[in-house]
Design a protein around this motif. Sequence first.
Motif, short mmCIF file in Angstrom:
data_model
loop_
_atom_site.label_atom_id
_atom_site.label_comp_id
_atom_site.label_asym_id
_atom_site.label_seq_id
_atom_site.Cartn_x
_atom_site.Cartn_y
_atom_site.Cartn_z
N ALA A 1 0.84 -1.21 0.00
CA ALA A 1 0.00 0.00 0.00
C ALA A 1 0.87 1.25 0.00
O ALA A 1 0.57 2.24 -0.71
CB ALA A 1 -0.91 -0.01 1.22
N GLU A 2 1.97 1.21 0.78
CA GLU A 2 2.86 2.37 0.78
C GLU A 2 3.53 2.57 -0.58
O GLU A 2 3.69 3.71 -1.06
CB GLU A 2 3.91 2.18 1.87
N GLU A 3 3.92 1.48 -1.25
CA GLU A 3 4.53 1.61 -2.59
C GLU A 3 3.55 2.20 -3.59
O GLU A 3 3.91 3.06 -4.39
CB GLU A 3 5.00 0.23 -3.05
N ASN A 4 2.32 1.75 -3.56
CA ASN A 4 1.32 2.31 -4.48
C ASN A 4 1.11 3.79 -4.20
O ASN A 4 0.97 4.60 -5.13
CB ASN A 4 0.00 1.57 -4.31
N HIS B 1 4.12 5.68 -5.61
CA HIS B 1 4.07 5.73 -7.08
C HIS B 1 3.09 6.79 -7.54
O HIS B 1 3.35 7.51 -8.52
CB HIS B 1 3.66 4.36 -7.64
N LYS B 2 1.98 6.87 -6.84
CA LYS B 2 0.99 7.87 -7.25
C LYS B 2 1.49 9.28 -7.03
O LYS B 2 1.13 10.21 -7.77
CB LYS B 2 -0.30 7.64 -6.47
N HIS B 3 2.30 9.51 -6.02
CA HIS B 3 2.76 10.86 -5.71
C HIS B 3 4.17 11.11 -6.19
O HIS B 3 4.81 12.08 -5.78
CB HIS B 3 2.68 11.08 -4.20
N ASP B 4 4.75 10.27 -7.06
CA ASP B 4 6.08 10.45 -7.67
C ASP B 4 7.15 10.64 -6.62
O ASP B 4 7.95 11.58 -6.65
CB ASP B 4 6.08 11.65 -8.63
N VAL B 5 7.23 9.72 -5.61
CA VAL B 5 8.24 9.80 -4.56
C VAL B 5 9.19 8.64 -4.73
O VAL B 5 8.79 7.51 -5.01
CB VAL B 5 7.59 9.75 -3.17
N ILE B 6 10.54 8.95 -4.59
CA ILE B 6 11.56 7.91 -4.66
C ILE B 6 11.67 7.26 -3.29
O ILE B 6 11.91 7.92 -2.29
CB ILE B 6 12.90 8.49 -5.11
N MET B 7 11.57 5.91 -3.20
CA MET B 7 11.63 5.17 -1.93
C MET B 7 12.83 4.24 -1.94
O MET B 7 13.02 3.50 -2.93
CB MET B 7 10.35 4.36 -1.72
N LEU C 1 13.51 -1.60 0.80
CA LEU C 1 12.98 -2.03 2.08
C LEU C 1 13.39 -3.47 2.34
O LEU C 1 13.73 -4.20 1.40
CB LEU C 1 11.46 -1.90 2.11
N PRO C 2 13.39 -3.91 3.55
CA PRO C 2 13.86 -5.27 3.85
C PRO C 2 13.01 -6.36 3.25
O PRO C 2 13.51 -7.44 3.00
CB PRO C 2 13.82 -5.33 5.38
N PHE C 3 11.76 -6.10 2.96
CA PHE C 3 10.90 -7.16 2.46
C PHE C 3 10.53 -6.96 1.01
O PHE C 3 9.64 -7.63 0.50
CB PHE C 3 9.61 -7.26 3.31
N THR C 4 11.22 -6.02 0.30
CA THR C 4 10.97 -5.78 -1.14
C THR C 4 12.25 -5.99 -1.90
O THR C 4 13.29 -6.28 -1.32
CB THR C 4 10.42 -4.37 -1.36
#
Length: 235
Positions: free
Chosen positions: A206-209, A212-218, A221-224
């Motif tokens: 949910a955080e990744e989606n 992506h919608k707000h054009d933020v570089i992340m 993460l340990p589980f991705t």
Amino acid sequence: MAAASPWDPAPEPSAAGLLLSHFVASGMVTQEMLNISKKSAPYFVNFSRLQQITNIQAEIYQKNLEIELLKLEKDTADVVHPFFLAQKCHTLQSMNNHLEAVLKEKRSLRQRLLKTTCEENLPIEAVYHRYMVHLLELAVTFIERLENHLETIRNIPHLDENLRKMSMALAKMDMLVTETEELAENILKWREQQKEISSCIPKILAEENYLHKHDVIMPSLPFTSKVHVQTINSK
């Protein structure tokens, strides 16, 4: 004739009477003390009592002796009592008669013993039939367990070695039990971690989606995956 007592009244007071009168008058002794001393000691009464006590003690000793004799007779009744002696004599006479019969039939008995009795019926008196049934049951049970008994006898020389091997096997079993317990604890911990990870995955997605919608570089993460999420407009 009995001698006069110095305390009895007399027509003419004696020297002892005068001395006692002087002691009474001076208060050194009282008339009651003189009256008590005038009574004769019951010597013969005490002597008769002592004789009675001696007789009673002798009677008690005699009764104890009779009791000991009765106990001894009870303990040795099977040896010295006529009733038991008669029974023993009867038993010995029966054995003697049996031995005499065996000696008389010695030759025929020897020939009978030399002859094989395979597949032949042995005559047994009716009074001994129940004992023979019990004996046959015991024989069958013994034959059934004979192999186990023989195996036990064969294993006796190797008993120490078998005990040593058994001790080693028990020690290994204890180690395996300990390792199994540790492995079970690790599996339970791993399951708990998997549950936590499974519960975190929907939040991460949910955080990744959202990013992506707000054009933020992340960052990764340990589980991705290790690939960074970049914005669509980055050049």
